[in-house]
Scaffold this motif. Sequence first.
Motif, mmCIF file in Angstrom:
data_model
loop_
_atom_site.group_PDB
_atom_site.id
_atom_site.type_symbol
_atom_site.label_atom_id
_atom_site.label_comp_id
_atom_site.label_asym_id
_atom_site.label_seq_id
_atom_site.Cartn_x
_atom_site.Cartn_y
_atom_site.Cartn_z
ATOM 1 N N GLY A 1 15.411 -27.168 -19.629
ATOM 2 C CA GLY A 1 14.671 -25.958 -19.949
ATOM 3 C C GLY A 1 13.780 -25.453 -18.834
ATOM 4 N N ASP A 2 13.532 -26.301 -17.825
ATOM 5 C CA ASP A 2 12.774 -25.825 -16.669
ATOM 6 C C ASP A 2 13.594 -24.786 -15.917
ATOM 7 O OD1 ASP A 2 10.446 -27.311 -17.002
ATOM 8 O OD2 ASP A 2 11.109 -28.939 -15.695
ATOM 9 N N GLU A 3 12.906 -23.902 -15.206
ATOM 10 C CA GLU A 3 13.593 -22.835 -14.475
ATOM 11 C C GLU A 3 13.308 -22.918 -12.991
ATOM 12 O OE1 GLU A 3 13.970 -19.464 -17.949
ATOM 13 O OE2 GLU A 3 12.224 -19.339 -16.621
ATOM 14 N N ILE A 4 14.317 -22.572 -12.209
ATOM 15 C CA ILE A 4 14.188 -22.449 -10.769
ATOM 16 C C ILE A 4 14.600 -21.032 -10.407
ATOM 17 C CG2 ILE A 4 16.513 -23.345 -10.253
ATOM 18 C CD1 ILE A 4 15.054 -24.803 -7.822
ATOM 19 N N VAL A 5 13.920 -20.456 -9.430
ATOM 20 C CA VAL A 5 14.169 -19.073 -9.042
ATOM 21 C C VAL A 5 14.651 -19.060 -7.598
ATOM 22 C CG1 VAL A 5 13.200 -16.744 -8.973
ATOM 23 C CG2 VAL A 5 12.225 -18.442 -10.532
ATOM 24 N N ILE A 6 15.773 -18.431 -7.364
ATOM 25 C CA ILE A 6 16.308 -18.243 -6.019
ATOM 26 C C ILE A 6 16.070 -16.783 -5.676
ATOM 27 C CG2 ILE A 6 18.377 -18.332 -4.564
ATOM 28 C CD1 ILE A 6 19.475 -20.424 -6.643
ATOM 29 N N VAL A 7 15.331 -16.532 -4.565
ATOM 30 C CA VAL A 7 14.901 -15.167 -4.283
ATOM 31 C C VAL A 7 15.278 -14.715 -2.880
ATOM 32 C CG1 VAL A 7 13.015 -15.314 -5.952
ATOM 33 C CG2 VAL A 7 12.571 -15.851 -3.544
ATOM 34 N N ASP A 8 15.265 -13.394 -2.720
ATOM 35 C CA ASP A 8 15.597 -12.788 -1.424
ATOM 36 C C ASP A 8 14.381 -12.797 -0.498
ATOM 37 O OD1 ASP A 8 13.974 -10.525 -2.112
ATOM 38 O OD2 ASP A 8 15.696 -9.461 -2.935
ATOM 39 N N ALA A 9 14.595 -12.321 0.725
ATOM 40 C CA ALA A 9 13.558 -12.355 1.754
ATOM 41 C C ALA A 9 12.372 -11.449 1.434
ATOM 42 C CB ALA A 9 14.163 -11.963 3.106
ATOM 43 N N ASN A 10 12.544 -10.451 0.563
ATOM 44 C CA ASN A 10 11.464 -9.521 0.232
ATOM 45 C C ASN A 10 10.597 -9.976 -0.935
ATOM 46 O OD1 ASN A 10 11.964 -7.292 2.113
ATOM 47 N ND2 ASN A 10 13.911 -7.134 1.047
ATOM 48 N N PHE A 11 11.041 -10.968 -1.686
ATOM 49 C CA PHE A 11 10.324 -11.409 -2.882
ATOM 50 C C PHE A 11 9.018 -12.099 -2.491
ATOM 51 C CE2 PHE A 11 9.412 -13.982 -6.604
ATOM 52 C CZ PHE A 11 9.828 -13.167 -7.647
ATOM 53 N N PRO A 12 7.941 -11.878 -3.261
ATOM 54 C CA PRO A 12 6.662 -12.528 -2.952
ATOM 55 C C PRO A 12 6.643 -13.992 -3.403
ATOM 56 C CG PRO A 12 6.410 -11.165 -4.894
ATOM 57 C CD PRO A 12 7.821 -10.937 -4.389
ATOM 58 N N GLY A 13 7.490 -14.799 -2.800
ATOM 59 C CA GLY A 13 7.668 -16.187 -3.224
ATOM 60 C C GLY A 13 6.431 -17.050 -3.077
ATOM 61 N N SER A 14 5.780 -16.980 -1.948
ATOM 62 C CA SER A 14 4.627 -17.857 -1.697
ATOM 63 C C SER A 14 3.423 -17.501 -2.553
ATOM 64 C CB SER A 14 4.239 -17.810 -0.223
ATOM 65 O OG SER A 14 5.256 -18.381 0.563
ATOM 66 N N SER A 15 3.295 -16.259 -2.963
ATOM 67 C CA SER A 15 2.124 -15.846 -3.739
ATOM 68 C C SER A 15 2.391 -15.787 -5.240
ATOM 69 C CB SER A 15 1.636 -14.476 -3.258
ATOM 70 O OG SER A 15 2.628 -13.488 -3.471
ATOM 71 N N SER A 16 3.588 -16.192 -5.666
ATOM 72 C CA SER A 16 3.936 -16.079 -7.086
ATOM 73 C C SER A 16 3.381 -17.192 -7.954
ATOM 74 C CB SER A 16 5.454 -16.016 -7.255
ATOM 75 O OG SER A 16 5.935 -14.789 -6.759
ATOM 76 N N GLY A 17 3.024 -18.316 -7.366
ATOM 77 C CA GLY A 17 2.438 -19.385 -8.168
ATOM 78 C C GLY A 17 3.119 -20.727 -8.023
ATOM 79 N N PRO A 18 4.396 -20.839 -8.412
ATOM 80 C CA PRO A 18 5.050 -22.147 -8.317
ATOM 81 C C PRO A 18 5.278 -22.568 -6.862
ATOM 82 C CG PRO A 18 6.336 -20.627 -9.673
ATOM 83 C CD PRO A 18 5.246 -19.836 -9.017
ATOM 84 N N LYS A 19 5.629 -23.829 -6.694
ATOM 85 C CA LYS A 19 5.976 -24.337 -5.368
ATOM 86 C C LYS A 19 7.054 -23.443 -4.765
ATOM 87 C CE LYS A 19 7.946 -28.368 -3.107
ATOM 88 N NZ LYS A 19 8.393 -29.752 -3.284
ATOM 89 N N CYS A 20 6.869 -23.057 -3.501
ATOM 90 C CA CYS A 20 7.852 -22.222 -2.809
ATOM 91 C C CYS A 20 8.559 -23.068 -1.754
ATOM 92 C CB CYS A 20 7.179 -21.014 -2.166
ATOM 93 S SG CYS A 20 8.349 -19.871 -1.394
ATOM 94 N N ILE A 21 9.868 -23.204 -1.913
ATOM 95 C CA ILE A 21 10.706 -23.964 -0.990
ATOM 96 C C ILE A 21 11.406 -22.967 -0.085
ATOM 97 C CG2 ILE A 21 12.667 -25.543 -0.809
ATOM 98 C CD1 ILE A 21 11.919 -26.363 -3.786
ATOM 99 N N ARG A 22 11.286 -23.133 1.212
ATOM 100 C CA ARG A 22 11.870 -22.185 2.171
ATOM 101 C C ARG A 22 13.320 -22.559 2.473
ATOM 102 N NH1 ARG A 22 8.465 -17.813 2.674
ATOM 103 N NH2 ARG A 22 10.022 -17.233 4.217
ATOM 104 N N ALA A 23 14.169 -21.525 2.487
ATOM 105 C CA ALA A 23 15.578 -21.657 2.864
ATOM 106 C C ALA A 23 15.952 -20.402 3.646
ATOM 107 C CB ALA A 23 16.455 -21.833 1.625
ATOM 108 N N ASP A 24 15.154 -20.093 4.656
ATOM 109 C CA ASP A 24 15.270 -18.831 5.380
ATOM 110 C C ASP A 24 16.620 -18.614 6.051
ATOM 111 O OD1 ASP A 24 12.439 -17.781 5.116
ATOM 112 O OD2 ASP A 24 12.077 -19.768 5.955
ATOM 113 N N GLY A 25 17.298 -19.672 6.453
ATOM 114 C CA GLY A 25 18.570 -19.525 7.150
ATOM 115 C C GLY A 25 19.768 -19.364 6.244
ATOM 116 N N SER A 26 19.558 -19.299 4.951
ATOM 117 C CA SER A 26 20.653 -19.210 3.983
ATOM 118 C C SER A 26 20.515 -17.967 3.125
ATOM 119 C CB SER A 26 20.644 -20.435 3.069
ATOM 120 O OG SER A 26 20.780 -21.614 3.817
ATOM 121 N N THR A 27 21.638 -17.486 2.623
ATOM 122 C CA THR A 27 21.602 -16.371 1.682
ATOM 123 C C THR A 27 21.343 -16.905 0.271
ATOM 124 O OG1 THR A 27 23.955 -16.435 1.123
ATOM 125 C CG2 THR A 27 23.313 -15.105 3.062
#
Length: 142
Positions: free
Chosen positions: A23-49
């Motif tokens: 039931g836990d959720e993970i979010v995969i986001v694009d380069a424009n998404f405010p990932g670091s400021s959204s709250g949960p741990k933000c894992i970087r995968a900048d070199g991948s789509t």
Amino acid sequence: MLHNIDPILSPDLLHSLRAMGHGDEIVIVDANFPGSSSGPKCIRADGSTASEVLKAVLSLMPLDTFVPDPALTMEVVGEPETIPEAVADFQAIINEAADNPAQIQTLERFAFYDRAAQAYAIVQTGERRFYGNIILKKGVIG
């Protein structure tokens, strides 16, 4: 290196996938998404789509079968019926790679942000296509 694990899956991402419960959720986001400021741990995968990360995540993580919407994307602002290229690609990947393929559902932009803020983790990719964001709900392995 490990056998049969996509090298896109970093140690931090593997840890999060393993630590998540049903039931836990993970979010995969694009380069424009405010990932670091959204709250949960933000894992970087900048070199991948986002598509590459989605396929790698689904190679290990089951989708939840107890809910009608285990995969959610952000609807296009002002055009809720439009299916962006990234979302069409996500659906093809889910159909091919998920253990329990499901039809992607959508959320209004700010509802998507609110839901993402409650997720276990966010994976910030280098995806440059607009609306390249997806929320996945973890299922169980019988």
